[in-house]
Design a protein around this motif. Structure first.
Motif, PDB file in Angstrom:
ATOM      1  N   PHE A 141     -29.794 -20.425 -27.949  1.00 27.94           N
ATOM      2  CA  PHE A 141     -29.368 -19.365 -27.038  1.00 27.94           C
ATOM      3  C   PHE A 141     -28.279 -18.535 -27.715  1.00 27.94           C
ATOM      4  O   PHE A 141     -27.271 -19.083 -28.169  1.00 27.94           O
ATOM      5  CB  PHE A 141     -28.801 -19.954 -25.743  1.00 27.94           C
ATOM      6  CG  PHE A 141     -29.839 -20.524 -24.819  1.00 27.94           C
ATOM      7  CD1 PHE A 141     -30.510 -19.711 -23.918  1.00 27.94           C
ATOM      8  CD2 PHE A 141     -30.140 -21.876 -24.844  1.00 27.94           C
ATOM      9  CE1 PHE A 141     -31.467 -20.226 -23.054  1.00 27.94           C
ATOM     10  CE2 PHE A 141     -31.098 -22.409 -23.997  1.00 27.94           C
ATOM     11  CZ  PHE A 141     -31.755 -21.577 -23.097  1.00 27.94           C
ATOM     12  N   LEU A 142     -28.463 -17.228 -27.764  1.00 26.83           N
ATOM     13  CA  LEU A 142     -27.430 -16.345 -28.282  1.00 26.83           C
ATOM     14  C   LEU A 142     -26.389 -16.079 -27.184  1.00 26.83           C
ATOM     15  O   LEU A 142     -26.620 -16.396 -26.016  1.00 26.83           O
ATOM     16  CB  LEU A 142     -28.046 -15.030 -28.750  1.00 26.83           C
ATOM     17  CG  LEU A 142     -28.975 -15.124 -29.967  1.00 26.83           C
ATOM     18  CD1 LEU A 142     -29.343 -13.729 -30.448  1.00 26.83           C
ATOM     19  CD2 LEU A 142     -28.363 -15.927 -31.097  1.00 26.83           C
ATOM     20  N   PRO A 143     -25.229 -15.506 -27.536  1.00 26.09           N
ATOM     21  CA  PRO A 143     -24.197 -15.237 -26.524  1.00 26.09           C
ATOM     22  C   PRO A 143     -24.737 -14.443 -25.339  1.00 26.09           C
ATOM     23  O   PRO A 143     -25.606 -13.574 -25.498  1.00 26.09           O
ATOM     24  CB  PRO A 143     -23.146 -14.436 -27.305  1.00 26.09           C
ATOM     25  CG  PRO A 143     -23.312 -14.889 -28.716  1.00 26.09           C
ATOM     26  CD  PRO A 143     -24.781 -15.126 -28.896  1.00 26.09           C
ATOM     27  N   ALA A 144     -24.205 -14.738 -24.162  1.00 27.19           N
ATOM     28  CA  ALA A 144     -24.680 -14.077 -22.944  1.00 27.19           C
ATOM     29  C   ALA A 144     -24.249 -12.606 -22.890  1.00 27.19           C
ATOM     30  O   ALA A 144     -24.987 -11.760 -22.389  1.00 27.19           O
ATOM     31  CB  ALA A 144     -24.152 -14.812 -21.717  1.00 27.19           C
ATOM     32  N   ALA A 151     -24.193  -8.681 -32.077  1.00 31.88           N
ATOM     33  CA  ALA A 151     -23.570  -9.082 -33.338  1.00 31.88           C
ATOM     34  C   ALA A 151     -24.352 -10.225 -33.989  1.00 31.88           C
ATOM     35  O   ALA A 151     -24.555 -10.235 -35.210  1.00 31.88           O
ATOM     36  CB  ALA A 151     -22.117  -9.496 -33.101  1.00 31.88           C
ATOM     37  N   ALA A 152     -24.793 -11.197 -33.174  1.00 27.79           N
ATOM     38  CA  ALA A 152     -25.563 -12.321 -33.712  1.00 27.79           C
ATOM     39  C   ALA A 152     -26.894 -11.852 -34.273  1.00 27.79           C
ATOM     40  O   ALA A 152     -27.330 -12.300 -35.347  1.00 27.79           O
ATOM     41  CB  ALA A 152     -25.781 -13.367 -32.611  1.00 27.79           C
ATOM     42  N   LEU A 153     -27.561 -10.943 -33.563  1.00 30.06           N
ATOM     43  CA  LEU A 153     -28.834 -10.410 -34.057  1.00 30.06           C
ATOM     44  C   LEU A 153     -28.634  -9.622 -35.352  1.00 30.06           C
ATOM     45  O   LEU A 153     -29.449  -9.708 -36.275  1.00 30.06           O
ATOM     46  CB  LEU A 153     -29.476  -9.516 -32.992  1.00 30.06           C
ATOM     47  CG  LEU A 153     -30.089 -10.240 -31.793  1.00 30.06           C
ATOM     48  CD1 LEU A 153     -30.498  -9.233 -30.713  1.00 30.06           C
ATOM     49  CD2 LEU A 153     -31.292 -11.080 -32.209  1.00 30.06           C
ATOM     50  N   ASP A 178     -32.240  -5.442 -27.016  1.00 28.45           N
ATOM     51  CA  ASP A 178     -31.313  -5.570 -28.139  1.00 28.45           C
ATOM     52  C   ASP A 178     -32.065  -5.833 -29.439  1.00 28.45           C
ATOM     53  O   ASP A 178     -31.667  -5.367 -30.514  1.00 28.45           O
ATOM     54  CB  ASP A 178     -30.316  -6.698 -27.882  1.00 28.45           C
ATOM     55  CG  ASP A 178     -29.330  -6.355 -26.774  1.00 28.45           C
ATOM     56  OD1 ASP A 178     -29.182  -5.160 -26.466  1.00 28.45           O
ATOM     57  OD2 ASP A 178     -28.717  -7.283 -26.225  1.00 28.45           O
ATOM     58  N   LEU A 179     -33.156  -6.583 -29.336  1.00 22.86           N
ATOM     59  CA  LEU A 179     -33.990  -6.855 -30.510  1.00 22.86           C
ATOM     60  C   LEU A 179     -34.566  -5.554 -31.063  1.00 22.86           C
ATOM     61  O   LEU A 179     -34.588  -5.323 -32.278  1.00 22.86           O
ATOM     62  CB  LEU A 179     -35.113  -7.810 -30.110  1.00 22.86           C
ATOM     63  CG  LEU A 179     -35.893  -8.519 -31.210  1.00 22.86           C
ATOM     64  CD1 LEU A 179     -34.978  -9.434 -32.004  1.00 22.86           C
ATOM     65  CD2 LEU A 179     -37.023  -9.330 -30.583  1.00 22.86           C
ATOM     66  N   VAL A 180     -35.038  -4.699 -30.167  1.00 24.51           N
ATOM     67  CA  VAL A 180     -35.562  -3.395 -30.565  1.00 24.51           C
ATOM     68  C   VAL A 180     -34.476  -2.575 -31.268  1.00 24.51           C
ATOM     69  O   VAL A 180     -34.718  -1.941 -32.300  1.00 24.51           O
ATOM     70  CB  VAL A 180     -36.118  -2.633 -29.343  1.00 24.51           C
ATOM     71  CG1 VAL A 180     -36.396  -1.183 -29.683  1.00 24.51           C
ATOM     72  CG2 VAL A 180     -37.376  -3.317 -28.819  1.00 24.51           C
ATOM     73  N   GLU A 181     -33.273  -2.605 -30.706  1.00 22.84           N
ATOM     74  CA  GLU A 181     -32.179  -1.806 -31.257  1.00 22.84           C
ATOM     75  C   GLU A 181     -31.720  -2.319 -32.616  1.00 22.84           C
ATOM     76  O   GLU A 181     -31.424  -1.543 -33.527  1.00 22.84           O
ATOM     77  CB  GLU A 181     -30.990  -1.799 -30.286  1.00 22.84           C
ATOM     78  CG  GLU A 181     -31.267  -1.132 -28.954  1.00 22.84           C
ATOM     79  CD  GLU A 181     -31.367   0.374 -29.090  1.00 22.84           C
ATOM     80  OE1 GLU A 181     -30.768   0.932 -30.032  1.00 22.84           O
ATOM     81  OE2 GLU A 181     -32.046   1.004 -28.265  1.00 22.84           O
ATOM     82  N   GLU A 182     -31.646  -3.646 -32.768  1.00 26.79           N
ATOM     83  CA  GLU A 182     -31.090  -4.225 -33.987  1.00 26.79           C
ATOM     84  C   GLU A 182     -32.134  -4.445 -35.084  1.00 26.79           C
ATOM     85  O   GLU A 182     -31.820  -4.351 -36.266  1.00 26.79           O
ATOM     86  CB  GLU A 182     -30.403  -5.557 -33.666  1.00 26.79           C
ATOM     87  CG  GLU A 182     -29.142  -5.432 -32.835  1.00 26.79           C
ATOM     88  CD  GLU A 182     -28.026  -4.707 -33.572  1.00 26.79           C
ATOM     89  OE1 GLU A 182     -28.017  -4.730 -34.819  1.00 26.79           O
ATOM     90  OE2 GLU A 182     -27.176  -4.093 -32.909  1.00 26.79           O
TER      91      GLU A 182
END
Length: 286
Positions: A141-144, A151-153, A178-182
């Motif tokens: 699990f990445l930060p909520a 940042a993690a991605l 966020d996946l799309v953005e990063e």
């Protein structure tokens, strides 16, 4: 040399079903039947599993908030020669679940720790995803909070191994956005939802396509998710991609706003949109 164990009981790390009760192994049933104590993440949840099996066992709650405090009790039980089963709410204990401290202390004290393998959401999802599995990185699990998650991605963007995450239903849309953005909307990914359960569903395609599939599915934010993302191209391939991205950016920013140019190149190159936006600003300033 083989490992030597001190006299006493054994701590069994027992995998339990992630949804379908038929996935509980015969060995797991035998171990749960024979132990003197069951250490469970949620005694009410695991109590229902024991009741389903027709078992009545003393139980000890062991979760993130009390794990360190339970070590002395567990060591005392093992010293007295009593066997213990460690279980989580679902799947294999310690995989994004409590138990690490207990297992470490029990092994350190010289008692036997024995795995009883079975269901694991990560492995089940990978086996059906159609993504490379010769190398994978489990990030749990990445930060909520969005800032921590982004940042993690960002730190994982260049990883060439298949990436595996767990995510909850109320954050899944934000996660994929966020996946799309990063990572860019073109990065291949597969989502597994409600694995082994009645409404098991897989969503697959580019990150942008998967986001659309979730948004279009009335049940797309229900259940637990395993998110799998294809790794980045190897460094030599990535370098070539970066060169192509620079050339394409240079052509587009002559005709389009920087933000729009960065978005288009991100979709076709697999490079992160934010990274391309910064690069486009640099190119425009030259």
């Amino acid at each position: 040399m083989s490992e030597q164990h001190r006299p006493g009981g054994t701590l069994y790390v027992v995998a339990t079903p992630i949804g379908n009760l038929q996935d509980l192994s015969e060995r797991a049933v035998n171990v749960l039947s024979s132990v003197s104590l069951v250490a469970a993440e949620d005694t009410r949840h695991s109590g229902r599993l024991l009741q389903h099996l027709g078992l009545s066992k003393p139980m000890l709650a062991l979760h993130d908030h009390n794990e360190r405090d339970r070590v002395a009790r567990i060591l005392a039980e093992l010293e007295a020669g009593r066997d213990i089963a460690l279980v989580s709410d679902a799947g294999t204990p310690l995989i994004s679940d409590p138990g690490y401290l207990v297992v470490r202390e029990v092994r350190g004290a010289g008692y036997r720790v024995s795995p009883v393998p079975g269901a694991c959401a990560m492995i089940a999802a990978l086996s059906a995803a159609g993504l490379p599995t010769d190398r994978f990185l489990f990030a749990g699990f990445l930060p909520a909070k969005r800032s921590g998650r982004r940042a993690a991605l960002s730190d994982l963007r260049a990883q060439t191994a298949t990436l595996v995450f767990y995510e909850s239903p109320h954050r899944i849309l934000d996660f994929v956005q966020d996946l799309v953005e990063e990572f860019s909307s073109g990065r291949e990914c597969v989502l597994g939802r409600e694995l082994t359960k009645t409404f098991e569903t897989f969503y697959s395609g580019s990150a942008g396509e998967v986001l659309g599939q979730l948004q279009d599915d009335a049940h797309g934010t229900r259940g637990e998710f395993v998110v799998m993302v294809r790794g980045a191209p190897p460094s030599d391939e990535a370098a070539a991609t970066a060169l192509d991205a620079d050339r394409l950016l240079a052509l587009l920013i002559a005709e389009l706003p920087v933000k729009k140019a960065a978005r288009i190149v991100a979709e076709v190159s697999g490079v992160g949109k934010n990274e391309l936006y910064q690069r486009a600003l640099e190119l425009k300033a030259q």
